[in-house]
Scaffold this motif. Structure first.
Motif, short mmCIF file in Angstrom:
data_model
loop_
_atom_site.label_atom_id
_atom_site.label_comp_id
_atom_site.label_asym_id
_atom_site.label_seq_id
_atom_site.Cartn_x
_atom_site.Cartn_y
_atom_site.Cartn_z
N ASP A 1 9.25 4.09 -2.29
CA ASP A 1 9.10 3.39 -1.01
C ASP A 1 8.19 4.17 -0.07
O ASP A 1 7.52 3.59 0.78
CB ASP A 1 10.46 3.19 -0.34
CG ASP A 1 11.23 2.01 -0.90
OD1 ASP A 1 10.64 1.23 -1.67
OD2 ASP A 1 12.42 1.86 -0.56
N VAL A 2 8.20 5.49 -0.20
CA VAL A 2 7.38 6.37 0.62
C VAL A 2 6.64 7.33 -0.30
O VAL A 2 7.20 7.81 -1.28
CB VAL A 2 8.25 7.17 1.62
CG1 VAL A 2 7.41 8.18 2.38
CG2 VAL A 2 8.96 6.23 2.59
N HIS A 3 5.37 7.59 0.01
CA HIS A 3 4.54 8.44 -0.87
C HIS A 3 4.25 9.82 -0.26
O HIS A 3 3.93 10.75 -1.00
CB HIS A 3 3.23 7.73 -1.20
CG HIS A 3 3.41 6.53 -2.07
ND1 HIS A 3 3.95 5.36 -1.60
CD2 HIS A 3 3.16 6.33 -3.40
CE1 HIS A 3 4.01 4.47 -2.59
NE2 HIS A 3 3.55 5.03 -3.68
N ASP A 4 4.32 9.93 1.04
CA ASP A 4 4.09 11.21 1.71
C ASP A 4 4.99 11.28 2.93
O ASP A 4 5.17 10.28 3.64
CB ASP A 4 2.62 11.36 2.15
CG ASP A 4 1.65 11.29 0.98
OD1 ASP A 4 1.52 12.30 0.27
OD2 ASP A 4 1.04 10.22 0.79
N HIS B 1 -6.82 7.29 6.85
CA HIS B 1 -6.34 6.67 5.61
C HIS B 1 -6.14 5.16 5.82
O HIS B 1 -5.02 4.66 5.78
CB HIS B 1 -5.04 7.31 5.16
CG HIS B 1 -5.14 8.78 4.89
ND1 HIS B 1 -5.66 9.28 3.71
CD2 HIS B 1 -4.80 9.85 5.64
CE1 HIS B 1 -5.64 10.60 3.74
NE2 HIS B 1 -5.12 10.97 4.90
N PRO B 2 -7.22 4.42 6.03
CA PRO B 2 -7.06 2.99 6.29
C PRO B 2 -6.50 2.21 5.09
O PRO B 2 -6.01 1.09 5.26
CB PRO B 2 -8.50 2.53 6.61
CG PRO B 2 -9.37 3.55 5.94
CD PRO B 2 -8.63 4.84 6.06
N ASP B 3 -6.56 2.82 3.92
CA ASP B 3 -6.03 2.17 2.72
C ASP B 3 -4.53 2.40 2.56
O ASP B 3 -3.92 1.88 1.62
CB ASP B 3 -6.76 2.67 1.48
CG ASP B 3 -6.65 4.18 1.32
OD1 ASP B 3 -6.61 4.89 2.34
OD2 ASP B 3 -6.61 4.66 0.16
N ARG B 4 -3.94 3.18 3.46
CA ARG B 4 -2.52 3.46 3.40
C ARG B 4 -1.85 3.01 4.70
O ARG B 4 -2.51 2.76 5.70
CB ARG B 4 -2.28 4.97 3.20
CG ARG B 4 -2.81 5.48 1.87
CD ARG B 4 -2.39 6.92 1.64
NE ARG B 4 -2.76 7.38 0.32
CZ ARG B 4 -2.30 8.49 -0.24
NH1 ARG B 4 -1.45 9.27 0.45
NH2 ARG B 4 -2.67 8.85 -1.44
N ALA C 1 0.85 -1.19 0.00
CA ALA C 1 0.00 0.00 0.00
C ALA C 1 0.89 1.23 0.00
O ALA C 1 2.07 1.16 0.32
CB ALA C 1 -0.92 0.01 1.23
N ASP C 2 0.31 2.37 -0.40
CA ASP C 2 1.06 3.62 -0.31
C ASP C 2 1.45 3.87 1.15
O ASP C 2 0.66 3.62 2.06
CB ASP C 2 0.21 4.79 -0.82
CG ASP C 2 0.03 4.77 -2.32
OD1 ASP C 2 0.66 3.92 -2.99
OD2 ASP C 2 -0.74 5.60 -2.84
#
Length: 215
Positions: free
Chosen positions: A116-119, A68-71, A47-48
């Motif tokens: 590897d990291v989005h934010d 952000h449960p999807d991240r 996941a992101d």
């Protein structure tokens, strides 16, 4: 999770929290394997990922992960009492998308590959307000360049501070790098008021949120 050195004064209760919850939420810090592989193993999914740096009592980290449960949220902290408080908050909230790395974020990012990291979020880093100490500030051109090399297009860097000079320094570093776009009209990101933010407001200082998007 590192146990050889206590970073910050620890109560017996917090020592127990780290001993009991630490292994469950720890990230493998052995650089012998790619960081992305280790993070995927720690979270048990792909996941992101959002990097939360300097997590205080964990309230903001918990809110970010819950929104952000999807991240997945990787909390990075060297202050062990803060690490213990965050683990307890995560456990009480029943979150499964938070892991903790007791590490220097600069070393961790140096191991990261693009994507590897989005934010990356850094809330109220130590301001080192005296001019002779400015070189100790975490967010400098080197860190900004490292973050830019890791984030994918559309990824974000968010730095909040209650010190105007530090905010100006962050903006200057981001603009000089050239790989980010700053929206000066962006609204303050939704988050709980942290302890350090409350102290800054009580002292009459203005809160500055620098939000930049990777081009």
């Amino acid at each position: 999770m590192a146990t050889t050195k206590v970073r910050g004064r620890m109560s017996a209760a917090k020592v127990r929290v780290l001993a009991e919850l630490g292994p469950r939420y720890a990230v493998d810090l052995d650089p012998g394997r790619p960081l992305g592989e280790r993070l995927g193993e720690a979270f048990g999914r792909s996941a992101d990922r959002m990097l939360d740096v300097g997590i205080g009592n964990g309230e903001a980290t918990v809110a970010w992960a819950a929104a952000h449960p999807d991240r997945d949220v990787l909390a990075v902290e060297l202050h062990r009492p803060s690490a213990a408080a965050t683990l307890l908050a995560v456990e009480e909230a029943g979150l499964t998308n938070v892991r903790l790395a007791e590490a220097d974020v600069r070393s961790l990012l140096a191991e990261a590959a693009p994507g590897d990291v989005h934010d990356v979020r850094i809330l109220f880093p130590d301001p080192w307000p005296k001019r002779r100490h400015h070189h100790r500030r975490l967010v400098d051109p080197v860190l900004v360049a490292t973050v830019a090399g890791v984030l994918p297009p559309g990824g974000t860097l968010h730095v909040a501070t209650d010190w105007e000079g530090y905010a100006a320094q962050v903006v200057a570093a981001v603009e000089a790098d050239g790989r980010f776009a700053i929206d000066p009209t962006a609204e303050r990101p939704d988050r709980p008021v942290t302890t350090y933010e409350a102290l800054g407001r009580a002292a009459g200082r203005t809160i500055h949120d620098v939000c930049a998007t990777r081009r």
